[in-house]
Design an enzyme around this catalytic site. Structure first.
Site, mmCIF file in Angstrom:
data_model
loop_
_atom_site.group_PDB
_atom_site.id
_atom_site.type_symbol
_atom_site.label_atom_id
_atom_site.label_comp_id
_atom_site.label_asym_id
_atom_site.label_seq_id
_atom_site.Cartn_x
_atom_site.Cartn_y
_atom_site.Cartn_z
ATOM 1 N N GLU A 131 1.021 -1.445 0.033
ATOM 2 C CA GLU A 131 -0.464 0.082 0.062
ATOM 3 C C GLU A 131 0.729 1.190 -0.455
ATOM 4 O O GLU A 131 1.762 1.563 1.024
ATOM 5 C CB GLU A 131 -0.620 0.021 1.633
ATOM 6 C CG GLU A 131 -1.965 1.330 1.244
ATOM 7 C CD GLU A 131 -2.443 1.250 2.976
ATOM 8 O OE1 GLU A 131 -4.227 1.097 2.413
ATOM 9 O OE2 GLU A 131 -2.338 0.317 3.668
ATOM 10 N N ASN A 179 -5.771 -1.278 6.454
ATOM 11 C CA ASN A 179 -6.185 -1.322 8.203
ATOM 12 C C ASN A 179 -7.930 -0.599 8.888
ATOM 13 O O ASN A 179 -7.704 -0.425 9.927
ATOM 14 C CB ASN A 179 -5.014 -0.467 9.032
ATOM 15 C CG ASN A 179 -3.401 -1.842 9.119
ATOM 16 O OD1 ASN A 179 -3.974 -2.435 8.455
ATOM 17 N ND2 ASN A 179 -2.382 -0.912 9.091
#
Length: 731
Positions: free
Chosen positions: A476, A514
């Site tokens: 990411e 997340n």
């Protein structure tokens, strides 16, 4: 465009060479199938031709069917798309049967022309289905080559005759690893499995194939399933042995898929039915199941996300238009588990690495992590001693920041503390070149805040790896407020070098992955606090298609990490903090010393070897179990909506700029229900209107965290889909 080339030699042997222009590896297209069919007709109609060799003009034979073509077929507008797909599949079957029957007399099975496949390297998908229809398969002795049928991995099954031919050839039991698991092996192992006939020296491949063609007898051309009295190895489904095979296979498939992956069930059904009928009827059964599966929205979504979109992102679909920024030398700050993993994947990709830690002992330990991975590879015969030496030779483990001189990329992977990260940023920037890009591997801290410690914020970016780094495919990339295009390009080029899949998001708390994972875990713990049986929570997740449930996941990642994240989040959000109820569970578990697998005690009990022994009974003592457990559908909706609503909010707020990245990132990052194609694909399958109905019900009963985002409400009113909106925007 010519994809197949036809030639004949003085001995009357035709060579059909597959060589798709502009591609490093052959992939089959609709035009390619037509060209191959025409070549086969030439072989059969020319009396001067005695037989044919089908081979490749490239180092490998083929990578499979062009899934972009399949994706286009799936989305085509037609009065009867299922019939169009079925007819297309059957035309492929007819062509392959033409190769198999080779012009022989249908009664005497004599007079056919031998046709063989000569594979110089990798042969996947249709690249193996085509050879399976030939009379003999020759493969070059190339240990790097992989041969197999991987379709199950993208939500399909081999639909070009591979399913039926392999089941007839090996029997259902022996064929199952190749069909149900997509196992691909090197030529020698495929010969041992009975799939490849001969493995020969690469420089003798075509000569040996020609020798066989010229010496073949009528009996050599008759496929076992076309011979009278053929019995399938292991027994047909109605045979006692065969019956037990299918009982076991059905149980195994369900235990792995929980009934949510349609491809495995369709494949098993095609084999079960196909082995009870004549071969040509079996091919028609395969085609029907393939068409039915292909029309299933799940299969289309999986193909789109796991192949089309994934490939587009890996090729730089969202890369800024700046010159090549490939990394030559990377500095890794912090030799802990993440830093050591980053050092390994970088060195393994041919990049020089400087691995720095506060002590030489810690730095050496980080380098030793690479030694351990490489030694395992040597034991499995996937790595040579020479390769090990080369990789380790690229890693310099040190405490000296001066060694960072000449690095064009720095990846910081130190403790998750703003002060510590700021200190190492300043120390590194005092040494590295002025044009070097600096990246933080933080998983929770805002990139824009971290960049304040940098003298070059436009060259500061986030590169968030997932653990374990050597196994997880997703990276990411996070843009801060001042991050420039060159930093983004450098990060994308680096991720491509280490052969992982990137997504690019904008800076926000928890970024994208997340942001979605934490609510999933938290919802699982909320359910436990409310008195829901832990087994119901985790199994509801598995029935949605998740590899592990939220309670097992938090045990794997550790509860003390969750407690640290909760404290930091609460400090940052103040009165807006939404997870007080979850904290009661997390902090109590930590106080009890139950930190997860690493402490051999968490939501599960563990034995001394770290194997799960069942859920900890103490949970029921603290959180009284409800006499009447919640409905399964309710638990599933809570776990699913906790994630997908965050994905929509991330898109709505501009954290996520491309839904392709949202879907691919979810599947690769935390195993989001692969059968669905990702959160946005799942919402498109469900429909925005139905999603809003579920949200309204959950919000009324469980609170504002289930409030439907305005974007989703607008789509429900207009009847739009996420991918429909994206297509309009791109047009």
């Amino acid at each position: 465009m010519t994809e197949f080339h036809y030639s004949t030699d003085a001995d009357g042997v035709a060579t059909i060479t597959w060589d798709v222009p502009g591609k490093s590896m052959n992939v089959m297209s609709i035009d390619g199938l037509r060209e191959l069919d025409a070549c086969i007709d030439k072989v059969l109609s020319d009396p001067a031709v005695k037989g044919a060799i089908i081979t490749s003009g490239k180092e490998d034979f083929a990578g499979g069917m062009d899934l972009n073509v399949l994706a286009a077929l799936h989305d085509q507008e037609s009065d009867n798309p299922a019939k169009a797909i079925f007819d297309g599949v059957m035309s492929t079957h007819h062509m392959l049967r033409k190769i198999e029957r080779a012009g022989m007399d249908p009664k005497t099975l004599k007079g056919g022309k031998p046709m063989v496949a000569a594979l110089p390297g990798t042969a996947m998908g249709i690249g193996l289905e085509l050879p399976l229809a030939c009379h003999r398969i020759f493969a070059a002795d190339n240990p790097r080559a992989r041969i197999g049928l991987p379709e199950i991995m993208v939500g399909l099954f081999p639909g070009g005759g591979g399913t039926i031919r392999l089941a007839y050839k090996l029997g259902a039991m022996a064929a199952s690893p190749f069909l149900l698991e997509g196992k691909a092996l090197d030529p020698q192992k495929m010969k041992a499995a009975g799939i490849i006939d001969e493995v020969v020296a690469p420089d003798q491949l075509l000569a040996r194939a020609k020798e066989w063609v010229l010496g073949a007898k009528d009996a050599d051309l008759v496929k076992p399933w076309d011979a009278k009295g053929y019995k399938v190895p292991g027994g047909a489904p109605y045979h006692p042995a065969g019956f037990m095979t299918f009982v076991g296979a059905s149980a195994m498939v369900h235990s792995k898929t929980f009934g949510v992956f349609p491809a495995a069930k369709a494949l098993l059904s095609a084999v079960y039915e196909g082995l009870q009928v004549p071969f040509d009827t079996a091919l028609k059964i395969e085609a029907r199941y393939f068409t039915n599966l292909f029309m299933n929205p799940s299969s289309g979504a999986m193909v789109r996300s796991l192949f089309v979109n994934k490939q587009a992102l890996e090729k730089g679909a969202n890369r800024p238009d700046v010159p090549d920024e490939r990394v030559k030398k990377v500095g890794v700050l912090g030799a802990g588990m993440m830093g050591a993993g980053i050092a390994y994947v970088s060195a393994n990709a041919g990049i020089d690495v400087v691995l720095i830690d506060a002590s030489q002992e810690a730095a050496d330990k980080g380098k030793a992590y690479s030694t351990g991975i490489l030694d395992k590879g040597i034991k499995r015969k996937k790595v040579t001693e020479e390769k090990k030496a080369q990789v380790l030779g690229r890693i310099v483990a040190t405490t000296d920041y001066a060694a960072l001189e000449g690095c064009d990329l720095i990846i910081e992977a130190v403790f998750e503390d703003m002060g510590v990260k700021a200190e190492v940023t300043k120390k590194a920037e005092a040494v590295i070149p002025a044009d070097a890009i600096y990246a933080s591997n933080t998983s929770t801290l805002p990139i824009s805040e971290l960049a304040k410690a940098s003298a070059r914020p436009e060259q500061f970016i986030g590169i968030h790896f997932f653990s374990p780094v050597d196994k997880m495919l997703l990276v990411e990339i996070i843009k801060g407020e001042k991050t420039g295009e060159r930093a983004v390009a450098k990060s994308l080029d680096y991720v491509r070098q280490i052969r992982k899949t990137p997504i690019v998001v904008n800076d926000a708390r928890f970024f994208y992955a997340n942001r979605c994972i934490i609510p999933y875990i938290n919802e699982g713990m909320r359910l436990v606090k409310e008195g829901t049986a832990p087994a119901l929570v985790d199994n509801a997740a598995r029935l949605l298609g998740f590899p592990v449930g939220p309670l097992q996941l938090v045990d794997e990642t550790s509860l003390d990490l969750g407690a640290k994240i909760a404290k930091a989040t609460k400090a940052a959000m103040g009165n807006a903090y939404p997870d007080e109820a979850v904290d009661e569970v997390v902090f109590w578990m930590v106080d009890e010393g139950r930190l997860g697998r690493k402490s051999n005690a968490g939501f599960f009990d563990y034995d001394e070897a770290g194997k799960r022994q069942g859920y900890w009974p103490g949970l029921a003592d603290r959180f009284e179990r409800l006499d009447e457990q919640p409905d399964l559908a309710e638990v599933k909706n809570r776990l699913m909506m906790a994630q997908v609503l965050e994905a929509v909010r991330a898109l709505e707020e501009g954290v996520l700029e491309d839904i392709r990245e949202g879907d691919v990132g979810a599947i690769l990052g935390w195993g989001f229900a692969p059968w669905s194609g990702g959160p946005f694909s799942w919402l498109d399958i469900l429909g925005a209107a139905r999603a809003v109905e579920i949200c309204d019900d959950l919000e009324a009963r469980f609170g504002a965290r289930f409030k439907a985002p305005q974007m989703l409400r607008d789509m429900a009113a207009s009847g739009e889909t996420f991918y429909g909106r994206a297509a309009k925007a791109a047009a």
